[in-house]
Design a protein around this motif. Structure first.
Motif, PDB file in Angstrom:
ATOM      1  N   LEU A 159       0.838  -1.196   0.000  1.00 37.83           N
ATOM      2  CA  LEU A 159       0.000   0.000   0.000  1.00 37.83           C
ATOM      3  C   LEU A 159       0.873   1.245   0.000  1.00 37.83           C
ATOM      4  N   PHE A 160       0.821   2.019  -1.080  1.00 35.81           N
ATOM      5  CA  PHE A 160       1.506   3.302  -1.169  1.00 35.81           C
ATOM      6  C   PHE A 160       0.493   4.408  -0.891  1.00 35.81           C
ATOM      7  N   GLN A 161       0.801   5.266   0.081  1.00 32.33           N
ATOM      8  CA  GLN A 161      -0.074   6.387   0.404  1.00 32.33           C
ATOM      9  C   GLN A 161       0.681   7.681   0.169  1.00 32.33           C
ATOM     10  N   THR A 162       0.178   8.512  -0.735  1.00 35.55           N
ATOM     11  CA  THR A 162       0.832   9.785  -0.998  1.00 35.55           C
ATOM     12  C   THR A 162       0.444  10.806   0.073  1.00 35.55           C
ATOM     13  N   GLN A 163       1.260  11.836   0.209  1.00 37.85           N
ATOM     14  CA  GLN A 163       0.976  12.880   1.193  1.00 37.85           C
ATOM     15  C   GLN A 163      -0.267  13.665   0.784  1.00 37.85           C
ATOM     16  N   GLU A 164      -1.102  13.972   1.766  1.00 38.59           N
ATOM     17  CA  GLU A 164      -2.295  14.770   1.526  1.00 38.59           C
ATOM     18  C   GLU A 164      -2.039  16.226   1.929  1.00 38.59           C
ATOM     19  N   PRO A 165      -2.836  17.158   1.429  1.00 39.47           N
ATOM     20  CA  PRO A 165      -2.589  18.576   1.719  1.00 39.47           C
ATOM     21  C   PRO A 165      -2.685  18.887   3.204  1.00 39.47           C
ATOM     22  N   GLY A 166      -1.818  19.796   3.653  1.00 38.31           N
ATOM     23  CA  GLY A 166      -1.862  20.275   5.023  1.00 38.31           C
ATOM     24  C   GLY A 166      -2.669  21.554   5.135  1.00 38.31           C
ATOM     25  N   GLU A 167      -3.028  21.916   6.351  1.00 34.77           N
ATOM     26  CA  GLU A 167      -3.879  23.085   6.574  1.00 34.77           C
ATOM     27  C   GLU A 167      -3.096  24.393   6.552  1.00 34.77           C
ATOM     28  N   ASP A 168      -1.759  24.317   6.639  1.00 35.84           N
ATOM     29  CA  ASP A 168      -0.933  25.520   6.663  1.00 35.84           C
ATOM     30  C   ASP A 168       0.005  25.529   5.463  1.00 35.84           C
ATOM     31  N   PHE A 169       0.405  26.726   5.056  1.00 33.30           N
ATOM     32  CA  PHE A 169       1.369  26.842   3.973  1.00 33.30           C
ATOM     33  C   PHE A 169       2.694  26.232   4.415  1.00 33.30           C
ATOM     34  N   GLY A 170       3.305  25.469   3.538  1.00 32.75           N
ATOM     35  CA  GLY A 170       4.589  24.851   3.853  1.00 32.75           C
ATOM     36  C   GLY A 170       4.944  23.807   2.821  1.00 32.75           C
ATOM     37  N   GLY A 171       6.109  23.202   3.003  1.00 31.73           N
ATOM     38  CA  GLY A 171       6.538  22.166   2.080  1.00 31.73           C
ATOM     39  C   GLY A 171       8.011  21.875   2.246  1.00 31.73           C
ATOM     40  N   TYR A 172       8.602  21.348   1.177  1.00 38.64           N
ATOM     41  CA  TYR A 172      10.023  21.023   1.209  1.00 38.64           C
ATOM     42  C   TYR A 172      10.575  21.040  -0.212  1.00 38.64           C
ATOM     43  N   ALA A 173      11.899  21.134  -0.323  1.00 44.05           N
ATOM     44  CA  ALA A 173      12.594  20.997  -1.599  1.00 44.05           C
ATOM     45  C   ALA A 173      13.883  20.241  -1.327  1.00 44.05           C
ATOM     46  N   SER A 174      14.220  19.318  -2.228  1.00 41.68           N
ATOM     47  CA  SER A 174      15.377  18.465  -2.007  1.00 41.68           C
ATOM     48  C   SER A 174      16.150  18.288  -3.304  1.00 41.68           C
ATOM     49  N   ILE A 175      17.475  18.252  -3.187  1.00 38.07           N
ATOM     50  CA  ILE A 175      18.335  17.943  -4.327  1.00 38.07           C
ATOM     51  C   ILE A 175      19.415  16.972  -3.864  1.00 38.07           C
ATOM     52  N   GLN A 176      19.652  15.966  -4.682  1.00 38.96           N
ATOM     53  CA  GLN A 176      20.617  14.922  -4.337  1.00 38.96           C
ATOM     54  C   GLN A 176      21.480  14.642  -5.561  1.00 38.96           C
ATOM     55  N   TYR A 177      22.800  14.570  -5.335  1.00 37.21           N
ATOM     56  CA  TYR A 177      23.705  14.265  -6.438  1.00 37.21           C
ATOM     57  C   TYR A 177      24.725  13.239  -5.967  1.00 37.21           C
ATOM     58  N   GLY A 178      25.034  12.275  -6.867  1.00 42.08           N
ATOM     59  CA  GLY A 178      25.967  11.231  -6.504  1.00 42.08           C
ATOM     60  C   GLY A 178      26.768  10.745  -7.690  1.00 42.08           C
ATOM     61  N   ASN A 179      27.535   9.695  -7.440  1.00 38.62           N
ATOM     62  CA  ASN A 179      28.344   9.120  -8.514  1.00 38.62           C
ATOM     63  C   ASN A 179      27.445   8.550  -9.598  1.00 38.62           C
ATOM     64  N   TYR A 180      28.024   8.175 -10.700  1.00 38.78           N
ATOM     65  CA  TYR A 180      27.314   7.794 -11.928  1.00 38.78           C
ATOM     66  C   TYR A 180      26.431   8.944 -12.434  1.00 38.78           C
ATOM     67  N   ASP A 181      26.830  10.188 -12.014  1.00 41.75           N
ATOM     68  CA  ASP A 181      26.136  11.400 -12.481  1.00 41.75           C
ATOM     69  C   ASP A 181      24.633  11.324 -12.181  1.00 41.75           C
ATOM     70  N   ARG A 182      24.280  10.735 -11.040  1.00 39.82           N
ATOM     71  CA  ARG A 182      22.877  10.567 -10.674  1.00 39.82           C
ATOM     72  C   ARG A 182      22.381  11.807  -9.937  1.00 39.82           C
ATOM     73  N   LEU A 183      21.372  12.457 -10.514  1.00 43.36           N
ATOM     74  CA  LEU A 183      20.772  13.657  -9.939  1.00 43.36           C
ATOM     75  C   LEU A 183      19.303  13.386  -9.646  1.00 43.36           C
ATOM     76  N   ILE A 184      18.878  13.701  -8.415  1.00 39.18           N
ATOM     77  CA  ILE A 184      17.486  13.511  -8.008  1.00 39.18           C
ATOM     78  C   ILE A 184      17.009  14.800  -7.340  1.00 39.18           C
ATOM     79  N   THR A 185      15.942  15.370  -7.866  1.00 35.55           N
ATOM     80  CA  THR A 185      15.329  16.536  -7.235  1.00 35.55           C
ATOM     81  C   THR A 185      13.857  16.230  -6.996  1.00 35.55           C
ATOM     82  N   ASP A 186      13.335  16.710  -5.898  1.00 33.28           N
ATOM     83  CA  ASP A 186      11.906  16.595  -5.638  1.00 33.28           C
ATOM     84  C   ASP A 186      11.490  17.642  -4.627  1.00 33.28           C
ATOM     85  N   GLY A 187      10.190  17.876  -4.561  1.00 32.46           N
ATOM     86  CA  GLY A 187       9.678  18.860  -3.638  1.00 32.46           C
ATOM     87  C   GLY A 187       8.167  18.858  -3.614  1.00 32.46           C
ATOM     88  N   ALA A 188       7.620  19.569  -2.645  1.00 23.67           N
ATOM     89  CA  ALA A 188       6.171  19.672  -2.505  1.00 23.67           C
ATOM     90  C   ALA A 188       5.840  20.947  -1.754  1.00 23.67           C
TER      91      ALA A 188
END
Length: 781
Positions: A159-188
């Motif tokens: 069972l995968f459950q995604t995040q539901e909206p919160g009552e207040d303004f807010g969120g996050y931003a993420s960036i990840q970089y590693g070997n094999y030139d692997r780049l991952i960015t995500d945010g909400a």
């Protein structure tokens, strides 16, 4: 004998675990408060929110913070965090299959999954690896399912459950970089529109890089992915008693597959070793002409290993850890869209009505080399592409699914009876197109078919509190299935009349759970479920009329049925003043007509036949424990043991016997250990956090015919070590940084394979990722 020994072990555990519970009747030792308390875990394994320790079901739950700490970004990462859940690869790292308690689904079988994934309570088809981001939780519910979840499944549900909206303004931003030139960015980000009545959450991810497989044929690096996915979630609550949550997600993946490697070549002289004989230095002048490019004029040029087919696997291993030698493009293009709408109406204080609508569409286009070699035996090219150079369609799988579930749940009898009743409907279609070029006859063939499945079910489950400590749960479901298959115009079997079959059967569950003390619960349950039969689009049609014969003689296969018994214990208290949580489950399952494939050659054409193996028995135990010896330190681990075997292993295909065994896709042992340490820094500097986990898995076969006609299909055991060091909330800014490493020792291991002895003279295996490391920055606002 093994099951009796495990039962005695469980009894001993219960006796020892109960002692701390008795001590709790007096004053708790001070050490308990010094160590803090373990975090309460909430699950929805019974379609309502409960604490993990109150649910008489074997379930593993990972929270959002745990997913972040363990670096879970893909389905394959889940295996390291949930022992007992195997994420098994097929022809490449994008052909995935969920396995629990021995229940699997073979590629190119036409069989439904033994373990059904869900996204926000909607069944979801897995056709390619997808990025996991902005999740609230992941839960693995183990054992046969049917009386509560949307689809029948014989091994469990994820069972995968995604995040539901919160009552207040807010969120996050993420960036990840590693070997094999692997780049991952995500945010909400949460965007409340009208206080608690209209809430919006936007989330997305983008990734690139990651190629780690070297192809000797052309020097390319393979396995890179460029992923783009976005999600919009809108929560509307017009009144206190009505709420609606709409989730819309769309994603696209491009790049290349990390292809399987030629793991074992069938020797020349063996009945299946024809490829080793043909592509051998001993076969002159053919082999010299091939190397010199004097045959197959349009065959791609490149490094064609001069040592021959039989010694290719050994040669590749001599060239490095993640090496292949194959003539194919390996391009990947996958699209995945999903819509989920959940409406809840509180009819009274104790009764609610819920409707869950789901829609999903996925389309995957994959290039790969069918014979896993640089030789032109069987190629996964478009029809006539080798002969004419024309760029026609490649292997494509497109799936479209609509589903709807209506459920009424509530409490009665002074809250002693908790119940749920519902209706479920699903309508899905799957289009296959898979082309092959056969060098022996210099011709192209294609598998071209559409399968359809419409399923309707009624279900109910209720739990009655017999006493304050003893509960009885009873559930039932009846399902009607309609399965169809239509061969396409380009099918090697020829376009023909649609095939149709209707099937129906019940599923059920009965459970007793008893709370010995506030810390300790024990339970016993028995369940029955099934998965529908149907048609395999990669095998010639079965002549009408369809019967329940042991050897239908074509593409028709029968339903699979399972029944099990499970006993378990859940303890949440302390030992010697140290907070301790221990969960144990022991089970025994009996399966009839289990659905397995056999790769064969029929009328000169490579085919994948789905066969019902008469009887199987699967039993084992699952144990997990967590303790907190100090407020800054949490230790834990899990262990699973699975003993699966075919108790009646002889089946027949077109009158010929086929003997199955050993049982595929099931390592006997898997487990992990982990430690989490946190140290506050002075002032507003934040805190340092360190996580380490060790995962071990015993060897397993990726073919169910490894002891007979599919030799060389046993993959070795392996152990992986992962670490993460983080600095959280730096200078009270909401910014966190972490260094991570996965597969610290750079262990070469394999995650699955494709058995092709009869068709290709080779068994292939898929690489697990090498050592990866990097830096992640995240800001929470």
């Amino acid at each position: 004998m093994t099951f009796r020994i495990l039962s005695r072990a469980m009894a001993a555990l219960l006796a020892s675990s109960a002692m701390p519970a008795w001590a709790q009747q007096g004053t708790a030792p001070e050490a308990a408060s010094d160590g803090g308390q373990l975090e309460e875990i909430l699950v929805t394994a019974r379609r309502r929110t409960e604490t993990l320790q109150d649910v008489p079901v074997a379930v593993t739950a990972l929270s959002a913070s745990t997913l972040q700490t363990r670096g879970v970004r893909t389905e394959a990462d889940l295996q390291l965090a949930i022992p007992g859940l195997i994420i098994r690869s097929g022809n490449n790292n994008n052909q995935l299959n969920f396995v629990m308690r021995g229940e699997s689904v073979d590629a190119y079988s036409g069989s439904p999954p033994g373990v059904q994934p869900y996204v926000n309570e909607v069944p979801y088809p897995v056709s390619a690896s997808t990025p996991l981001y902005d999740l609230q939780s992941v839960q693995a519910v183990k054992g046969p399912q049917g009386t509560l979840f949307g689809r029948n499944s014989t091994g469990g549900a994820v069972l995968f459950q995604t995040q539901e909206p919160g009552e207040d303004f807010g969120g996050y931003a993420s960036i990840q970089y590693g070997n094999y030139d692997r780049l991952i960015t995500d945010g909400a980000v949460d965007l409340p529109i009208s206080e608690d009545q209209v809430l919006l959450r936007l989330a997305g991810t983008a990734t690139s890089g990651g190629a780690f497989v070297r192809n000797l044929y052309d020097g390319r690096m393979l396995g890179d992915k460029q992923e783009r996915s976005g999600r919009v979630t809108l929560a509307v609550k017009p009144t206190d008693s009505i709420s609606n949550i709409l989730m819309v997600q769309a994603g696209m993946t491009t790049g290349t597959n990390a292809p399987n490697t030629a793991f074992y070549a069938i020797p020349c002289g063996d009945p299946s070793g024809f490829n080793s004989c043909t592509y051998s230095p001993d076969n002159q002048p053919f082999f010299s002409d091939l190397l010199a490019g004097r045959i197959f004029a349009n065959y791609p040029t490149g490094f064609v290993y001069p040592g021959g087919f039989e010694t290719l696997p050994e040669f590749q291993r001599s060239q490095g850890k993640h090496v292949v030698n194959q003539n194919a493009d390996f391009g990947l293009r996958a699209r995945s869209d999903m819509v989920v709408n959940r409406t809840t109406v509180d009819l009274t204080d104790n009764i609610s009505l819920k409707n869950i609508f789901g829609y999903s569409y996925s389309k995957t286009r994959i290039h790969y080399d069918t014979d896993y070699s640089p030789y032109p035996f069987i190629q996964q090219y478009a029809p006539d592409a080798v002969l004419t150079g024309e760029d026609l369609p490649i292997e494509t799988v497109a799936t479209k699914t609509f589903s709807n579930e209506l459920q009424l749940q509530g409490k009665s009898a002074d809250d002693r009876l908790t119940w749920l009743v519902g209706l479920f409907y699903i309508d899905s279609t799957e289009d296959y197109f898979s082309p092959l070029w056969l060098s022996a006859i210099n011709a192209s063939v294609a598998y071209d078919a559409r399968t359809g499945n419409k399923s309707t079910a009624v279900f109910a489950q209720a739990t009655y509190k017999l006493t304050d400590e003893l509960n009885f749960t009873l559930g039932g479901r009846y399902t009607w299935e309609k399965v169809t298959l239509v061969q396409g115009d380009r099918s090697v079997f020829g376009a023909g009349q649609p095939q149709r079959v209707r099937q129906s059967d019940p599923s059920w569950t009965a459970t007793l759970d008893y709370r010995i003390s506030s810390d300790l619960m024990i339970y016993a349950s028995t369940r029955g479920s099934w998965r529908r039969g149907g048609f395999n689009p990669f095998n010639p049609p079965t002549p009408e009329p369809l019967t329940a014969a042991e050897d239908p003689g074509g593409n028709f296969f029968l339903p699979e049925r399972v029944r099990d018994v499970e006993i378990g214990a859940k303890y949440d208290g302390s030992a010697g003043g140290v907070p301790l949580r221990v969960n144990l489950a022991l089970y025994n399952a009996w399966v009839t007509n289990i659905q397995k494939t056999a790769y064969v050659v029929i009328a000169g054409t490579a085919s994948s036949a789905t066969i019902n193996v008469p009887e199987s028995r699967i039993r084992g135990f699952e144990l997990d424990a967590t303790l907190r010896p100090a407020s800054w330190l949490t230790l834990g681990g899990s262990a699973t043991y699975t003993d699966a075997k075919f108790t009646k292993n002889e089946s027949r295909l077109f009158g010929e016997p086929v003997f199955y065994g050993p049982f595929g896709d099931v390592p006997k042992f898997s487990g992990n250990m982990f430690a989490d340490a946190s140290m506050p820094l002075p002032g507003d500097l934040g805190s340092l956090n360190y996580h380490v986990d060790i995962y071990h898995q015993s060897s397993f076969y990726f073919s169910n015919l490894g002891g007979t006609i599919q030799p060389g299909t046993q993959l070795p055991a392996y152990t992986l070590i992962n670490m993460r060091l983080g600095w959280a909330d730096m200078f009270d800014s909401g910014v966190s940084a972490s260094l991570f490493v996965k597969n610290l020792t750079n262990k070469l291991y394999y995650t699955g394979g494709s058995a092709g002895a009869q068709n290709f003279s080779v068994e292939s295996a898929g690489f697990g990722p090498p050592r990866t490391y990097g830096l992640q920055l995240r800001v929470d606002f």
